[in-house]
Design a protein around this motif. Structure first.
Motif, PDB file in Angstrom:
ATOM      1  N   ALA A   1       0.819  -1.202   0.000  1.00 31.91           N
ATOM      2  CA  ALA A   1       0.000   0.000   0.000  1.00 31.91           C
ATOM      3  C   ALA A   1       0.857   1.259   0.000  1.00 31.91           C
ATOM      4  O   ALA A   1       0.342   2.367  -0.086  1.00 31.91           O
ATOM      5  CB  ALA A   1      -0.929   0.005   1.214  1.00 31.91           C
ATOM      6  N   GLY A   2       2.195   1.094   0.112  1.00 33.98           N
ATOM      7  CA  GLY A   2       3.093   2.237   0.068  1.00 33.98           C
ATOM      8  C   GLY A   2       3.413   2.835   1.409  1.00 33.98           C
ATOM      9  O   GLY A   2       3.816   3.992   1.493  1.00 33.98           O
ATOM     10  N   PHE A   3       3.253   2.058   2.500  1.00 33.20           N
ATOM     11  CA  PHE A   3       3.543   2.553   3.836  1.00 33.20           C
ATOM     12  C   PHE A   3       4.724   1.781   4.429  1.00 33.20           C
ATOM     13  O   PHE A   3       4.815   0.568   4.259  1.00 33.20           O
ATOM     14  CB  PHE A   3       2.324   2.401   4.743  1.00 33.20           C
ATOM     15  N   LEU A   4       5.585   2.492   5.135  1.00 28.43           N
ATOM     16  CA  LEU A   4       6.760   1.887   5.738  1.00 28.43           C
ATOM     17  C   LEU A   4       6.490   1.602   7.207  1.00 28.43           C
ATOM     18  O   LEU A   4       6.252   2.523   7.991  1.00 28.43           O
ATOM     19  CB  LEU A   4       7.975   2.810   5.603  1.00 28.43           C
ATOM     20  N   PHE A   5       6.527   0.336   7.590  1.00 28.94           N
ATOM     21  CA  PHE A   5       6.272  -0.084   8.959  1.00 28.94           C
ATOM     22  C   PHE A   5       7.597  -0.169   9.696  1.00 28.94           C
ATOM     23  O   PHE A   5       8.521  -0.857   9.264  1.00 28.94           O
ATOM     24  CB  PHE A   5       5.576  -1.439   8.952  1.00 28.94           C
ATOM     25  N   THR A   6       7.701   0.535  10.847  1.00 24.48           N
ATOM     26  CA  THR A   6       8.973   0.625  11.557  1.00 24.48           C
ATOM     27  C   THR A   6       9.145  -0.440  12.627  1.00 24.48           C
ATOM     28  O   THR A   6      10.166  -0.483  13.299  1.00 24.48           O
ATOM     29  CB  THR A   6       9.118   2.003  12.228  1.00 24.48           C
ATOM     30  N   GLU A   7       8.122  -1.295  12.808  1.00 26.79           N
ATOM     31  CA  GLU A   7       8.182  -2.411  13.754  1.00 26.79           C
ATOM     32  C   GLU A   7       8.317  -1.942  15.200  1.00 26.79           C
ATOM     33  O   GLU A   7       8.893  -2.627  16.028  1.00 26.79           O
ATOM     34  CB  GLU A   7       9.312  -3.370  13.389  1.00 26.79           C
ATOM     35  N   ALA A   8       7.747  -0.779  15.512  1.00 32.15           N
ATOM     36  CA  ALA A   8       7.683  -0.358  16.906  1.00 32.15           C
ATOM     37  C   ALA A   8       6.707  -1.241  17.678  1.00 32.15           C
ATOM     38  O   ALA A   8       6.804  -1.389  18.886  1.00 32.15           O
ATOM     39  CB  ALA A   8       7.247   1.108  17.001  1.00 32.15           C
ATOM     40  N   GLU A   9       5.763  -1.841  16.962  1.00 25.76           N
ATOM     41  CA  GLU A   9       4.806  -2.800  17.500  1.00 25.76           C
ATOM     42  C   GLU A   9       4.680  -3.938  16.504  1.00 25.76           C
ATOM     43  O   GLU A   9       5.123  -3.833  15.363  1.00 25.76           O
ATOM     44  CB  GLU A   9       3.424  -2.141  17.684  1.00 25.76           C
ATOM     45  N   LEU A  10       4.070  -5.040  16.921  1.00 19.97           N
ATOM     46  CA  LEU A  10       3.741  -6.080  15.958  1.00 19.97           C
ATOM     47  C   LEU A  10       2.712  -5.527  14.980  1.00 19.97           C
ATOM     48  O   LEU A  10       1.853  -4.721  15.359  1.00 19.97           O
ATOM     49  CB  LEU A  10       3.181  -7.317  16.670  1.00 19.97           C
ATOM     50  N   PRO A  11       2.761  -5.942  13.722  1.00 18.55           N
ATOM     51  CA  PRO A  11       1.868  -5.348  12.724  1.00 18.55           C
ATOM     52  C   PRO A  11       0.394  -5.675  12.936  1.00 18.55           C
ATOM     53  O   PRO A  11      -0.466  -5.016  12.340  1.00 18.55           O
ATOM     54  CB  PRO A  11       2.384  -5.936  11.405  1.00 18.55           C
ATOM     55  N   ASP A  12       0.081  -6.678  13.763  1.00 15.80           N
ATOM     56  CA  ASP A  12      -1.324  -7.020  13.987  1.00 15.80           C
ATOM     57  C   ASP A  12      -1.905  -6.331  15.215  1.00 15.80           C
ATOM     58  O   ASP A  12      -3.065  -6.566  15.564  1.00 15.80           O
ATOM     59  CB  ASP A  12      -1.496  -8.530  14.120  1.00 15.80           C
ATOM     60  N   TYR A  13      -1.121  -5.495  15.886  1.00 16.73           N
ATOM     61  CA  TYR A  13      -1.612  -4.753  17.047  1.00 16.73           C
ATOM     62  C   TYR A  13      -2.743  -3.848  16.582  1.00 16.73           C
ATOM     63  O   TYR A  13      -2.587  -3.056  15.651  1.00 16.73           O
ATOM     64  CB  TYR A  13      -0.462  -3.939  17.637  1.00 16.73           C
ATOM     65  N   LEU A  14      -3.907  -3.967  17.204  1.00 16.77           N
ATOM     66  CA  LEU A  14      -5.103  -3.298  16.706  1.00 16.77           C
ATOM     67  C   LEU A  14      -4.915  -1.800  16.489  1.00 16.77           C
ATOM     68  O   LEU A  14      -5.336  -1.282  15.440  1.00 16.77           O
ATOM     69  CB  LEU A  14      -6.287  -3.581  17.637  1.00 16.77           C
ATOM     70  N   PRO A  15      -4.310  -1.034  17.420  1.00 19.94           N
ATOM     71  CA  PRO A  15      -4.104   0.385  17.131  1.00 19.94           C
ATOM     72  C   PRO A  15      -3.280   0.641  15.869  1.00 19.94           C
ATOM     73  O   PRO A  15      -3.530   1.614  15.153  1.00 19.94           O
ATOM     74  CB  PRO A  15      -3.380   0.889  18.385  1.00 19.94           C
ATOM     75  N   VAL A  16      -2.312  -0.223  15.568  1.00 18.97           N
ATOM     76  CA  VAL A  16      -1.527  -0.071  14.343  1.00 18.97           C
ATOM     77  C   VAL A  16      -2.415  -0.287  13.124  1.00 18.97           C
ATOM     78  O   VAL A  16      -2.376   0.484  12.152  1.00 18.97           O
ATOM     79  CB  VAL A  16      -0.344  -1.065  14.325  1.00 18.97           C
TER      80      VAL A  16
END
Length: 236
Positions: free
Chosen positions: A126-141
Motif C-alpha cells: 500500500a506504500g507505507f513503511l512499517f517501523t516495527e515499533a509494534e507487531l503489525p497485527d496490534y489493533l491500534p496499528v
C-alpha cells in the motif's frame, strides 16, 4: 501515533504522506484513528493527547464519535494509576481480550508468523513503511493504517476477531467495549449479537474486498503526519 492528529509521533509507521484510497468516509477515518489512540496504554503522554482527540471527534460528529467522547470523559476523570491498572487487568492477562488480531485468527500457532509477514506485505504494497515499533497485527496499528489508507479491507478480514473482542470486553464490563463498538460500527452491516453469530462470520471466509492499494498505482508513501483539516472536510 501519527495520522489524523497533528503534533504526535508515529505508532508503527514513519515518514510523511497523505491518504490514499477513500473507500470509507472521512468521519469513519477519524473514528478509527481516535480509537487507535484510545486503545493505547493510558500513560501521561496518552492523557496529553486527549484534548486533540476530543477536538477531532467533536468536529467529526456522529454516534460513534459521541460514544468515544463519552469514553474519553470517563477516562479523563479516572486517576492515571487506576486507569493504567485497569488497562493491564483487561488486556495483559486475558487472551480473549487480545489486541493482536492474528491471535484471533491463528492462536498461538506457527501460522501466526506467516500472518504477520502477510500484514507487513499489505503495508508495504500500500506504500507505507512499517517501523516495527509494534507487531503489525496490534489493533491500534491496524486502525491507524486503515484511517490513513482509507481501505478497510484488513478490518473486514479480521472482523470475526474484532466482534469477539467487542463481546468479550462487554461481558467483562469494561468501558473499553465502547471503543470496539465504535470501531465495529464503521463496518458494513449489523454487528453480531453473540459469540455464535460472531464465529459464523469466520465460516463464510474472508471478504472479497481489496486490502491495501494497488502498488502499480500508488508510489511508496512512508506513513506519518497527515493534515487534520482535509480529513474533517465534508465528503465531496
Amino acid at each position: 501515533m501519527a495520522g489524523l492528529f497533528k503534533g504526535s509521533g508515529s505508532h508503527g509507521f514513519k515518514g510523511s504522506g497523505s491518504p490514499g484510497a477513500t473507500s470509507i468516509s472521512r468521519r469513519d477515518r477519524v473514528v478509527l484513528q481516535a480509537s487507535a489512540r484510545l486503545l493505547d496504554y493510558p500513560d501521561a503522554a496518552w492523557r496529553e493527547r486527549l484534548p486533540l482527540v476530543r477536538s477531532a471527534l467533536e468536529s467529526a460528529g456522529g454516534a460513534a464519535a459521541r460514544k468515544l467522547i463519552a469514553f474519553l470523559d470517563q477516562a479523563s476523570s479516572t486517576p492515571m494509576v487506576d486507569a493504567c491498572s485497569h488497562y493491564v487487568d483487561v488486556f495483559d492477562f486475558k487472551n480473549r481480550h487480545s489486541l493482536y488480531l492474528t491471535w484471533w485468527l491463528d492462536g498461538d500457532t506457527r501460522r501466526r508468523g506467516a500472518s504477520l509477514v502477510e500484514l507487513k506485505a499489505v503495508f508495504r504494497d500500500a506504500g507505507f513503511l512499517f517501523t516495527e515499533a509494534e507487531l503489525p497485527d496490534y489493533l491500534p496499528v491496524v486502525l491507524e493504517f486503515v484511517a490513513a489508507s482509507g481501505d478497510r479491507g484488513l478490518l473486514l478480514r479480521h472482523r470475526p476477531g474484532l466482534e469477539l473482542l467487542r463481546l468479550a470486553l462487554a461481558e467483562h464490563g469494561t468501558a473499553y467495549a465502547s471503543v470496539l463498538e465504535a470501531v465495529c460500527s464503521t463496518l458494513p452491516g449489523a454487528s453480531p449479537k453473540d459469540r455464535a453469530a460472531a464465529r459464523a462470520l469466520a465460516s463464510a471466509g474472508p471478504p472479497r474486498e481489496t486490502v491495501g492499494l494497488d502498488p502499480d498505482t500508488a508510489a511508496l508513501r512512508p506513513y506519518g503526519h497527515l493534515d487534520l483539516l482535509p480529513i474533517l472536510a465534508p465528503d465531496r
